[in-house]
Design a protein around this motif. Structure first.
Motif, PDB file in Angstrom:
ATOM      1  N   GLU A 135     -12.041  -0.597  -2.768  1.00 29.83           N
ATOM      2  CA  GLU A 135     -12.795  -0.153  -1.609  1.00 29.83           C
ATOM      3  C   GLU A 135     -12.781  -1.249  -0.543  1.00 29.83           C
ATOM      4  O   GLU A 135     -12.848  -2.433  -0.855  1.00 29.83           O
ATOM      5  CB  GLU A 135     -14.240   0.173  -2.006  1.00 29.83           C
ATOM      6  N   SER A 164      -4.918   0.516  -2.651  1.00 28.53           N
ATOM      7  CA  SER A 164      -5.379   1.581  -1.753  1.00 28.53           C
ATOM      8  C   SER A 164      -6.890   1.734  -1.827  1.00 28.53           C
ATOM      9  O   SER A 164      -7.499   1.515  -2.885  1.00 28.53           O
ATOM     10  CB  SER A 164      -4.711   2.916  -2.109  1.00 28.53           C
ATOM     11  N   ASN A 165      -7.474   2.112  -0.669  1.00 25.92           N
ATOM     12  CA  ASN A 165      -8.896   2.470  -0.632  1.00 25.92           C
ATOM     13  C   ASN A 165      -9.141   3.828  -1.294  1.00 25.92           C
ATOM     14  O   ASN A 165     -10.277   4.157  -1.636  1.00 25.92           O
ATOM     15  CB  ASN A 165      -9.391   2.562   0.819  1.00 25.92           C
ATOM     16  N   HIS A 166      -8.078   4.607  -1.426  1.00 30.60           N
ATOM     17  CA  HIS A 166      -8.206   5.987  -1.896  1.00 30.60           C
ATOM     18  C   HIS A 166      -7.762   6.113  -3.359  1.00 30.60           C
ATOM     19  O   HIS A 166      -7.311   5.144  -3.977  1.00 30.60           O
ATOM     20  CB  HIS A 166      -7.374   6.910  -1.003  1.00 30.60           C
ATOM     21  N   GLN A 167      -7.890   7.308  -3.874  1.00 35.04           N
ATOM     22  CA  GLN A 167      -7.447   7.555  -5.239  1.00 35.04           C
ATOM     23  C   GLN A 167      -5.940   7.382  -5.359  1.00 35.04           C
ATOM     24  O   GLN A 167      -5.210   7.455  -4.372  1.00 35.04           O
ATOM     25  CB  GLN A 167      -7.844   8.968  -5.667  1.00 35.04           C
ATOM     26  N   PRO A 218      -6.915   0.269  -7.269  1.00 30.02           N
ATOM     27  CA  PRO A 218      -7.883   0.841  -6.324  1.00 30.02           C
ATOM     28  C   PRO A 218      -8.819  -0.245  -5.807  1.00 30.02           C
ATOM     29  O   PRO A 218      -9.214  -1.140  -6.561  1.00 30.02           O
ATOM     30  CB  PRO A 218      -8.629   1.868  -7.173  1.00 30.02           C
ATOM     31  N   SER A 247       0.851  -1.191   0.000  1.00 29.09           N
ATOM     32  CA  SER A 247       0.000   0.000   0.000  1.00 29.09           C
ATOM     33  C   SER A 247       0.887   1.240   0.000  1.00 29.09           C
ATOM     34  O   SER A 247       2.093   1.154   0.276  1.00 29.09           O
ATOM     35  CB  SER A 247      -0.895   0.001   1.239  1.00 29.09           C
TER      36      SER A 247
END
Length: 377
Positions: free
Chosen positions: A62, A39-42, A60, A7
């Protein structure tokens, strides 16, 4: 081919990408391995700049901590989840790996409290590169995998061919040096052991309890090299730790004759083991219904695992898995032992019965020897 996932947290220091880690991941990918940053994010604004022209990809996902992304990667690449190595730098990374049934190693440069106390770490990107080289090609199969009525036995390597002429005591010393020296070799040994356990779904057993079979002369209860190894291993494979660190599962109240150093005695007789140890009273009431894993450095006749299973079954264990890092010869036997007294107290002669000793049923696989030789040289 190795599949490495991580990550952004493992790549950055103080919020900025660390050049040595970036370059290390690029080299690992260029060496024929798949490398993905999840990653959960952009996608971080620095990602394309740092990894331009490389084979490192951004993925990506979620709620990645639920582990579904690991399962999806495995499906897309037509591999098993235990073929994926997760470099973890945060609690979410840990959960992603464990819930996804991937093999896990912690980034020693992380300051996350859960990572700091984690058992299996690498301290630099150089060690990570070594780890990928050492574990690449390991198919995860046990050298020996056997199941009998009351317990199972798994062994990583055939010591008769891995280190020709090496005795059981010498192998134990080699293992001790590997554990004490740490670094990439220890991380790789933990990784391949964990992977084999994940393949067998040992980690999925409810209420796991881990223990170490005590050496013949350890009457002080002091930690042994296998205690440290086992503590590290259980943090990698178990979702929850039920065993208490620093409190051994077995107590060796009287030194026993070291069977491997006593060629004149009957090495298949379990009496000397049964009458010199017992379960630690600390675990009274805490074993019933549990699934127990007992670690030993190596096995020849299987006495240790037969004795351990007898005590644990008497205490109400649901299942017993014996895991040895090495196995000598082809004389592994099954012991049908019944403890007829309190397993948390010394057992006197006559306080147990033994049935016929039979060959332990199981299968062998020859494919792992070369990899293990590089881990325990």
């Amino acid at each position: 081919m190795l599949i490495l996932t991580t990550s952004p947290a493992a790549i950055t220091r103080n919020g900025l990408p660390a050049p040595d880690i970036v370059q290390g991941l690029i080299r690992i990918a260029a060496n024929g391995n798949r490398v993905g940053v999840i990653s959960n994010h952009q996608k971080p604004e620095w990602f394309d700049r740092e990894f331009v022209g490389s084979q490192v990809v951004f993925i990506p996902a979620e709620a990645r901590q639920k582990g579904e992304i690991i399962k999806n990667i495995a499906k897309n690449l037509n591999v098993k989840t235990h073929d994926i190595l997760v470099l973890a730098a945060s609690a979410d990374d840990l959960q992603m790996a464990k819930n996804g049934k991937a093999v896990l190693v912690a980034a020693g440069w992380s300051t996350d409290p859960q990572i700091v106390k984690f058992g299996q770490k690498i301290d630099s990107v150089q060690e990570l590169e070594q780890l990928t080289v050492l574990t690449n090609g390991w198919n995860g199969k046990w050298w020996f995998d056997g199941r009998a009525d009351n317990y199972t036995i798994h062994a990583l390597v055939d010591l008769s061919t891995l280190h020709k002429g090496v005795t059981q005591q010498q192998f134990a010393q080699k293992l001790k040096l590997t554990v004490k020296n740490g670094g990439a070799r220890l991380a790789a040994l933990l990784a391949v052991t964990a992977r084999s356990m994940l393949i067998n779904n040992i980690d999925q057993a409810a209420n796991l309890l881990w223990g170490v079979y005590p050496s013949s002369g350890n009457t002080t209860g002091a930690d042994e090299v296998l205690t440290e190894f086992t503590h590290r291993l259980r943090t990698v494979t178990s979702r929850v730790q039920f065993a208490k660190a620093g409190v051994p599962l077995f107590i060796r109240h009287t030194a026993s004759v070291k069977r491997s150093a006593n060629p004149g005695g009957d090495r298949t007789d379990p009496s000397g083991q049964i009458t010199t140890l017992h379960l630690n009273p600390f675990y009274k009431g805490k074993i019933a219904g549990r699934n127990v894993i007992v670690i030993d450095d190596c096995t020849t006749y299987g006495v240790s695992f037969g004795v351990a299973a007898a005590f644990l079954r008497k205490a109400g264990a649901n299942s017993v898995h014996g895991v040895a890092l090495g196995k000598f010869g082809n004389q592994l036997s099954y012991y049908n032992i019944n403890i007829n007294s309190d397993p948390f107290q010394p057992v006197i002669a006559g306080g147990f019965t033994t049935g016929n000793i039979t060959r332990f049923p199981g299968n062998t696989d020859n494919t792992a020897q070369q990899v293990l030789q590089s881990l325990i040289p």
